[in-house]
Design a protein around this motif. Structure first.
Motif, PDB file in Angstrom:
ATOM      1  N   TYR A   5      -7.089 -28.836 -27.237  1.00 31.56           N
ATOM      2  CA  TYR A   5      -5.722 -28.225 -26.905  1.00 31.56           C
ATOM      3  C   TYR A   5      -4.606 -28.861 -27.796  1.00 31.56           C
ATOM      4  CZ  TYR A   5      -1.655 -26.366 -24.465  1.00 31.56           C
ATOM      5  OH  TYR A   5      -0.260 -25.589 -24.211  1.00 31.56           O
ATOM      6  N   ALA A   6      -4.264 -28.497 -28.756  1.00 31.76           N
ATOM      7  CA  ALA A   6      -3.403 -29.443 -29.834  1.00 31.76           C
ATOM      8  C   ALA A   6      -1.667 -29.365 -29.139  1.00 31.76           C
ATOM      9  CB  ALA A   6      -3.463 -28.914 -30.808  1.00 31.76           C
ATOM     10  N   ASP A   7      -1.015 -30.373 -28.882  1.00 31.16           N
ATOM     11  CA  ASP A   7       0.088 -30.434 -28.657  1.00 31.16           C
ATOM     12  C   ASP A   7       1.225 -29.937 -29.450  1.00 31.16           C
ATOM     13  OD1 ASP A   7       0.768 -32.607 -29.903  1.00 31.16           O
ATOM     14  OD2 ASP A   7       1.396 -34.021 -28.113  1.00 31.16           O
ATOM     15  N   GLU A   8       2.436 -29.829 -29.147  1.00 33.60           N
ATOM     16  CA  GLU A   8       3.516 -29.227 -29.664  1.00 33.60           C
ATOM     17  C   GLU A   8       3.663 -29.783 -31.263  1.00 33.60           C
ATOM     18  OE1 GLU A   8       7.730 -27.378 -29.085  1.00 33.60           O
ATOM     19  OE2 GLU A   8       6.686 -28.257 -27.474  1.00 33.60           O
ATOM     20  N   VAL A  15      -5.239 -28.690 -37.387  1.00 31.06           N
ATOM     21  CA  VAL A  15      -5.720 -27.651 -36.532  1.00 31.06           C
ATOM     22  C   VAL A  15      -6.592 -26.720 -37.170  1.00 31.06           C
ATOM     23  CG1 VAL A  15      -5.335 -25.680 -34.973  1.00 31.06           C
ATOM     24  CG2 VAL A  15      -3.859 -27.878 -34.875  1.00 31.06           C
ATOM     25  N   GLU A  16      -6.297 -26.294 -38.467  1.00 32.62           N
ATOM     26  CA  GLU A  16      -7.029 -25.220 -39.350  1.00 32.62           C
ATOM     27  C   GLU A  16      -8.064 -25.835 -39.732  1.00 32.62           C
ATOM     28  OE1 GLU A  16      -6.486 -22.096 -39.220  1.00 32.62           O
ATOM     29  OE2 GLU A  16      -4.586 -22.340 -38.073  1.00 32.62           O
ATOM     30  N   LEU A  17      -8.051 -27.269 -40.255  1.00 34.34           N
ATOM     31  CA  LEU A  17      -9.090 -27.867 -40.843  1.00 34.34           C
ATOM     32  C   LEU A  17      -9.880 -28.149 -39.836  1.00 34.34           C
ATOM     33  CD1 LEU A  17      -7.218 -30.343 -42.999  1.00 34.34           C
ATOM     34  CD2 LEU A  17      -8.578 -28.793 -43.723  1.00 34.34           C
ATOM     35  N   LEU A  18      -9.562 -28.495 -38.622  1.00 34.09           N
ATOM     36  CA  LEU A  18     -10.647 -28.647 -37.253  1.00 34.09           C
ATOM     37  C   LEU A  18     -11.573 -27.181 -37.106  1.00 34.09           C
ATOM     38  CD1 LEU A  18      -8.711 -30.985 -35.073  1.00 34.09           C
ATOM     39  CD2 LEU A  18     -10.859 -31.517 -36.054  1.00 34.09           C
ATOM     40  N   HIS A  23     -14.467 -26.520 -34.590  1.00 27.04           N
ATOM     41  CA  HIS A  23     -13.893 -26.818 -33.502  1.00 27.04           C
ATOM     42  C   HIS A  23     -13.097 -25.764 -32.831  1.00 27.04           C
ATOM     43  CE1 HIS A  23     -15.513 -30.903 -33.485  1.00 27.04           C
ATOM     44  NE2 HIS A  23     -15.088 -30.995 -34.718  1.00 27.04           N
ATOM     45  N   ASP A  24     -13.174 -25.567 -31.575  1.00 27.72           N
ATOM     46  CA  ASP A  24     -12.380 -24.474 -30.809  1.00 27.72           C
ATOM     47  C   ASP A  24     -10.975 -25.240 -30.361  1.00 27.72           C
ATOM     48  OD1 ASP A  24     -11.294 -22.598 -29.139  1.00 27.72           O
ATOM     49  OD2 ASP A  24     -12.686 -22.838 -27.550  1.00 27.72           O
ATOM     50  N   VAL A  25     -10.006 -24.789 -31.272  1.00 23.87           N
ATOM     51  CA  VAL A  25      -8.514 -25.462 -31.037  1.00 23.87           C
ATOM     52  C   VAL A  25      -7.580 -24.428 -30.624  1.00 23.87           C
ATOM     53  CG1 VAL A  25      -6.920 -27.048 -31.917  1.00 23.87           C
ATOM     54  CG2 VAL A  25      -9.188 -27.332 -32.819  1.00 23.87           C
ATOM     55  N   LEU A  26      -7.169 -24.645 -29.504  1.00 23.29           N
ATOM     56  CA  LEU A  26      -6.076 -23.804 -29.030  1.00 23.29           C
ATOM     57  C   LEU A  26      -4.668 -24.598 -29.145  1.00 23.29           C
ATOM     58  CD1 LEU A  26      -4.812 -21.106 -27.700  1.00 23.29           C
ATOM     59  CD2 LEU A  26      -5.275 -22.411 -25.305  1.00 23.29           C
ATOM     60  N   THR A  27      -3.451 -24.245 -29.619  1.00 21.20           N
ATOM     61  CA  THR A  27      -2.255 -24.943 -29.877  1.00 21.20           C
ATOM     62  C   THR A  27      -1.384 -24.611 -28.876  1.00 21.20           C
ATOM     63  OG1 THR A  27      -1.165 -23.125 -31.317  1.00 21.20           O
ATOM     64  CG2 THR A  27      -2.457 -25.005 -32.466  1.00 21.20           C
ATOM     65  N   VAL A  28      -0.355 -25.453 -28.330  1.00 23.01           N
ATOM     66  CA  VAL A  28       0.766 -25.158 -27.435  1.00 23.01           C
ATOM     67  C   VAL A  28       1.489 -23.780 -28.142  1.00 23.01           C
ATOM     68  CG1 VAL A  28       2.983 -25.633 -26.870  1.00 23.01           C
ATOM     69  CG2 VAL A  28       1.020 -27.504 -26.682  1.00 23.01           C
ATOM     70  N   GLN A  29       1.762 -23.629 -29.278  1.00 19.39           N
ATOM     71  CA  GLN A  29       2.428 -22.525 -29.759  1.00 19.39           C
ATOM     72  C   GLN A  29       1.639 -20.958 -29.520  1.00 19.39           C
ATOM     73  OE1 GLN A  29       1.868 -25.240 -31.291  1.00 19.39           O
ATOM     74  NE2 GLN A  29       3.887 -26.007 -32.025  1.00 19.39           N
ATOM     75  N   GLU A  30       0.310 -21.004 -29.435  1.00 17.64           N
ATOM     76  CA  GLU A  30      -0.615 -20.092 -29.339  1.00 17.64           C
ATOM     77  C   GLU A  30      -0.916 -19.677 -27.891  1.00 17.64           C
ATOM     78  OE1 GLU A  30      -3.637 -20.745 -33.115  1.00 17.64           O
ATOM     79  OE2 GLU A  30      -3.923 -21.560 -31.334  1.00 17.64           O
ATOM     80  N   ALA A  31      -0.637 -20.689 -27.105  1.00 14.77           N
ATOM     81  CA  ALA A  31      -0.992 -20.498 -25.440  1.00 14.77           C
ATOM     82  C   ALA A  31       0.102 -19.652 -24.900  1.00 14.77           C
ATOM     83  CB  ALA A  31      -1.085 -22.002 -24.937  1.00 14.77           C
ATOM     84  N   THR A  49      -6.395 -26.822 -16.719  1.00 16.30           N
ATOM     85  CA  THR A  49      -6.532 -25.547 -16.168  1.00 16.30           C
ATOM     86  C   THR A  49      -7.475 -25.043 -17.015  1.00 16.30           C
ATOM     87  OG1 THR A  49      -4.631 -24.457 -17.070  1.00 16.30           O
ATOM     88  CG2 THR A  49      -4.402 -25.682 -14.630  1.00 16.30           C
ATOM     89  N   LYS A  50      -7.314 -25.156 -18.387  1.00  9.09           N
ATOM     90  CA  LYS A  50      -8.240 -24.263 -19.131  1.00  9.09           C
ATOM     91  C   LYS A  50      -9.298 -25.203 -19.677  1.00  9.09           C
ATOM     92  CE  LYS A  50      -5.039 -21.084 -19.648  1.00  9.09           C
ATOM     93  NZ  LYS A  50      -5.436 -19.939 -19.042  1.00  9.09           N
ATOM     94  N   GLU A  51      -9.501 -26.346 -18.991  1.00  8.92           N
ATOM     95  CA  GLU A  51     -10.660 -27.357 -19.459  1.00  8.92           C
ATOM     96  C   GLU A  51     -10.745 -27.754 -20.787  1.00  8.92           C
ATOM     97  OE1 GLU A  51     -14.537 -26.051 -17.588  1.00  8.92           O
ATOM     98  OE2 GLU A  51     -13.556 -25.340 -15.815  1.00  8.92           O
ATOM     99  N   ARG A  52      -9.586 -27.952 -21.460  1.00  9.85           N
ATOM    100  CA  ARG A  52      -9.727 -28.336 -22.791  1.00  9.85           C
ATOM    101  C   ARG A  52      -9.104 -29.567 -22.908  1.00  9.85           C
ATOM    102  NH1 ARG A  52      -9.678 -24.469 -26.879  1.00  9.85           N
ATOM    103  NH2 ARG A  52      -9.930 -22.350 -26.235  1.00  9.85           N
ATOM    104  N   ALA A  53      -9.535 -30.524 -23.912  1.00  9.21           N
ATOM    105  CA  ALA A  53      -9.243 -31.993 -24.300  1.00  9.21           C
ATOM    106  C   ALA A  53      -7.923 -31.751 -24.977  1.00  9.21           C
ATOM    107  CB  ALA A  53     -10.282 -32.767 -24.924  1.00  9.21           C
ATOM    108  N   VAL A  54      -6.682 -32.588 -24.710  1.00  3.53           N
ATOM    109  CA  VAL A  54      -5.663 -32.663 -25.472  1.00  3.53           C
ATOM    110  C   VAL A  54      -5.661 -33.408 -26.872  1.00  3.53           C
ATOM    111  CG1 VAL A  54      -3.220 -33.635 -25.286  1.00  3.53           C
ATOM    112  CG2 VAL A  54      -4.024 -32.612 -23.192  1.00  3.53           C
ATOM    113  N   LEU A  55      -5.109 -33.026 -27.835  1.00  7.13           N
ATOM    114  CA  LEU A  55      -5.261 -33.475 -29.167  1.00  7.13           C
ATOM    115  C   LEU A  55      -3.629 -33.684 -29.383  1.00  7.13           C
ATOM    116  CD1 LEU A  55      -6.971 -33.866 -31.552  1.00  7.13           C
ATOM    117  CD2 LEU A  55      -6.577 -31.507 -32.100  1.00  7.13           C
ATOM    118  N   THR A  56      -3.596 -35.082 -29.544  1.00  5.16           N
ATOM    119  CA  THR A  56      -1.877 -35.542 -29.813  1.00  5.16           C
ATOM    120  C   THR A  56      -1.611 -36.708 -30.628  1.00  5.16           C
ATOM    121  OG1 THR A  56      -0.012 -36.042 -28.464  1.00  5.16           O
ATOM    122  CG2 THR A  56      -2.127 -36.878 -27.652  1.00  5.16           C
TER     123      THR A  56
END
Length: 114
Positions: A5-8, A15-18, A23-31, A49-56
């Motif tokens: 879960y990539a923060d803002e 994110v796109e490269l990952l 890698h399964d990456v969700l961004t704050v903007q997409e969430a 709650t989404k069982e995702r690791a924060v990327l910051t």
């Protein structure tokens, strides 16, 4: 592989490269638009709650949160590598790819020494 879960403020290109690295990456903007501008504590709570690791890039605050709230799906704090985004994505991928679970872990990803 852990969901991320990539923060803002996290660079979208990384994110796109990952994602290209598998890698399964969700961004704050997409969430959700409701997640924009929320406090770091709420970013972490949403990730839990989404069982995702924060990327910051917000190292200081999320290291503090890790110490005070160790029951999370992982926190990956990164030094911004503005000179080479591909290298940054590769270093993140290498740091987490062989880890069975990131649950409760704090992973530090630094820039290479100059």
């Amino acid at each position: 592989m852990a969901g991320l879960y990539a923060d803002e403020q996290f660079p979208r290109v990384v994110v796109e490269l990952l994602r290209a690295l598998g890698h399964d990456v969700l961004t704050v903007q997409e969430a959700s638009n409701a997640n924009l501008g929320i406090p770091d504590e709420d970013v972490l709570a949403f990730a839990v709650t989404k069982e995702r690791a924060v990327l910051t890039l917000n190292r200081i605050d999320f290291i503090r949160l890790h110490a005070s709230q160790p029951n999370h799906a992982g926190i990956i704090v990164c030094k911004d590598d503005q000179q080479d985004r591909q290298r940054m994505a590769t270093r993140i991928s290498e740091a987490i790819s062989n880890v069975e679970t990131l649950r409760g872990m704090l992973v530090r990803v630094n820039r290479p020494s100059q």
